[in-house]
Design an enzyme around this catalytic site. Structure first.
Site, PDB file in Angstrom:
ATOM      1  N   ASN A 107     -85.782  26.710-100.172  1.00  0.00           N
ATOM      2  CA  ASN A 107     -86.559  25.483 -99.997  1.00  0.00           C
ATOM      3  C   ASN A 107     -87.911  25.598-100.683  1.00  0.00           C
ATOM      4  OD1 ASN A 107     -85.499  23.135 -98.593  1.00  0.00           O
ATOM      5  ND2 ASN A 107     -85.063  24.512 -96.898  1.00  0.00           N
ATOM      6  N   ARG A 158     -97.201  39.345 -81.010  1.00  0.00           N
ATOM      7  CA  ARG A 158     -97.188  38.114 -81.792  1.00  0.00           C
ATOM      8  C   ARG A 158     -98.592  37.581 -82.033  1.00  0.00           C
ATOM      9  NH1 ARG A 158     -93.788  34.335 -78.333  1.00  0.00           N
ATOM     10  NH2 ARG A 158     -94.634  32.806 -79.779  1.00  0.00           N
ATOM     11  N   ARG A 211     -90.172  33.419 -87.860  1.00  0.00           N
ATOM     12  CA  ARG A 211     -90.993  33.933 -86.772  1.00  0.00           C
ATOM     13  C   ARG A 211     -91.381  32.780 -85.866  1.00  0.00           C
ATOM     14  NH1 ARG A 211     -90.940  38.894 -85.425  1.00  0.00           N
ATOM     15  NH2 ARG A 211     -93.025  38.705 -84.547  1.00  0.00           N
ATOM     16  N   HIS A 261     -85.854  21.646 -90.359  1.00  0.00           N
ATOM     17  CA  HIS A 261     -84.842  22.206 -89.464  1.00  0.00           C
ATOM     18  C   HIS A 261     -83.482  21.648 -89.866  1.00  0.00           C
ATOM     19  CE1 HIS A 261     -83.192  23.923 -85.812  1.00  0.00           C
ATOM     20  NE2 HIS A 261     -82.569  22.785 -85.594  1.00  0.00           N
ATOM     21  N   GLU A 300     -81.809  19.179 -97.819  1.00  0.00           N
ATOM     22  CA  GLU A 300     -83.100  19.794 -97.514  1.00  0.00           C
ATOM     23  C   GLU A 300     -83.960  19.867 -98.771  1.00  0.00           C
ATOM     24  OE1 GLU A 300     -83.067  23.468 -95.272  1.00  0.00           O
ATOM     25  OE2 GLU A 300     -81.098  22.984 -94.448  1.00  0.00           O
TER      26      GLU A 300
END
Length: 221
Positions: free
Chosen positions: A20, A71, A97, A115, A180
């Site tokens: 992408n 994180r 992530r 998504h 996409e």
């Protein structure tokens, strides 16, 4: 290449090959695109997409999540790199992530994701298998602003493909991925130009964005 003088500085975040990202960079290289990519960041130093980004003239850097205690520490390092490059708009392109709420809130209205499903259907992973198991006749992809809840952000644009009787997860994924690559640059252009913005938790479109902005575009079977 030429961009508007006030074009936002954009960063793309990847974890792998960045297919992408390639379509986004190609679109953003066109004269007049309302944003300018200047940075590619990956949480994996070995990500193949970093080399492509460097070849395209971007600063290409890795912030290896494996060297951070948690994180929050990783996200703080990520945020520091974005701010060091004076980034205005963050674009997630296969970035694997889960970001902390603090990071997401800091970039609220300035961070996009794509998504591979027609949200709110089939959040999370294995979306194509989920779609086949559910027996839906349309599947697709969604560009949305990122919010702390996973795959739940306000929708900028969607594109749909038919689910064919002989589809498996692989063939369906390939058809969605082609959409996409078409949809993400178009949606990014809307946001980078200010024609689509996040306001009070909803996406607001400028009149000149046209009534099709954010609409569902389905393909013939």
């Amino acid at each position: 290449m030429t961009h508007p003088p006030d074009a936002p500085r954009m960063a793309v975040l990847i974890s792998g090959r960045g297919s992408n990202m390639v379509s986004l960079l190609r679109a953003a290289a066109q004269p007049g695109f309302p944003g300018r990519f200047v940075l590619a960041l990956s949480n994996r130093p070995e990500a193949a997409g970093l080399a492509h980004a460097q070849e395209a003239g971007l600063a290409a850097e890795a912030v290896d999540h494996r060297v951070y205690a948690d994180r929050a520490a990783f996200d703080a390092a990520l945020d520091a790199r974005l701010r060091a490059h004076a980034i205005d708009l963050v674009v997630l392109a296969g970035f694997m992530r889960v970001l902390t709420p603090g990071f997401v809130e800091a970039w609220s209205g300035r961070m996009l994701n794509i998504h591979p499903s027609l949200l709110p259907l089939f959040r999370g992973t294995h979306t194509h298998a989920q779609a086949l198991a559910a027996g839906v006749r349309l599947h697709g992809c969604t560009v949305h602003f990122v919010v702390p809840e996973l795959d739940a952000g306000p929708i900028v644009a969607q594109a749909a493909v038919p689910v064919r009787p002989d589809d498996d997860a692989e063939t369906l994924a390939a058809r969605v991925l082609a959409e996409e690559h078409r949809l993400y640059p178009a949606a990014l252009a809307l946001v980078a130009s200010g024609r689509a913005r996040l306001e009070d938790g909803r996406v607001v479109f400028a009149p000149e964005a046209g009534c099709a902005a954010g609409a569902l575009h389905s393909l013939p079977v």
